[in-house]
Design an enzyme around this catalytic site. Sequence first.
Site: not given
Length: 402
Positions: A259, A230, A145
């Site tokens: 985030k 990531d 993802f």
Amino acid sequence: MHVENSLSRTYIELDERYGARNYKPLDLVVDHAKGVWLWDADGKRYLDCISAYSAVNQGHCHPRIEAALVEQASKVTLTSRAMRNTQMGPFLEKLTGLCGFDLALPMNTGVEAVETAIKLARRWGYEVKGIPDNAAEIIVFTNNFHGRTTSIISASSEPAYRKQFGPFTPGFVIVPYGDADALERAISPNTCAILIEPIQGEGGVIVPPEGYLKRAWAMCKEHNVLFIADEIQTGFGRTGDLFACDYDSIKPDILVVGKALAGGYYPVSAALANEPLMRLFTPGDHGSTFGGNPLGSAVAIAALDVLVEENLTARARYAGAKLMQGLRAVSSPLVRDIRGRGLLIGIQLTVPAKKLSQALLDRGVAAKDTHDHVLRIAPPLVIDDDAIDFLLEKYREALTAL
Ligand SMILES: *Cc1c(COP(=O)(O)O)cnc(C)c1O
């Protein structure tokens, strides 16, 4: 469900009436939050085990981050990159220092930082590695993802993310996650990079086999391929290391963060790399109106200070070990596997995880399923012993009720 005839129900109805239905959220309408706790529109309290997908590692409404936001909001909020501001430079200095890179390129959402990394890797592939024009390949992994843009879903192996959204961006090669031999076979002279999550979060908290990341990194060095990590979800202390790559003692060529970078107050993301690589971007190549804005930068400075000064990485390691031990001590025929690192924990069930999620919600714990049979537990890193005990008690009760 006990939200009928409640204030919460009226807000849920508004969402359903006026919003696109691209999510299926819990029936939990948050009115306010503090630390690890959420209060719904009817005043009921919940322990947050989602942390906005790890964006709120510092805990909700941290007073220090709030103060930075308020102070900067009354000075200047947005300049665009047409000029400079007093916050971006100090933010980038702090970020690069903490992460151990020469340079950073600030964006807003996680997926934009991933896009930035992809463009940088392709540029490097053509200009430095000498890959023929438009032939660059990036290796990605099953179950990944990296976000939701058209190019990023082109790299996805998940049918639900892709269905009827084609045509897709070419140049991605998907190999099985955790299989080092398959990765080696997939590397070609046109491979410019691999793009990998050190632990797959959305994919169901998948921890790769011991030594896999190190082998993948070594292969990249051997074949002149960039290693893009990531760490949007795994970064900033979540796994008990500052970055999950630290666990394997590897340093990516490009690090992607987002985030928790701004503690949940503002969308701030970045791609980081060292000198010669990041200098391949020249004026006009890439950018964003809001990237590096003074408000987001001021917030991110405070969010990083909180992370460091409150030792949140060490707290995640301690709390994660305690929570993992407690979860594993509960025996239930419904639980197949409990895995993860630090405060990123996945509970693999024999029944749909939605059921356990609902049973926990009824008992004041907010945790969500990911990939059908996995319940993810990822509270803010500031969780204390009492809150862990509360969670374990409710977990035991919920499993028994099922
Ligand atoms: C959440 C996430 C993204 C996308 O971030 P957005 O801010 O939602 O665009 C990318 N990669 C990983 C690993 C993530 O967890």
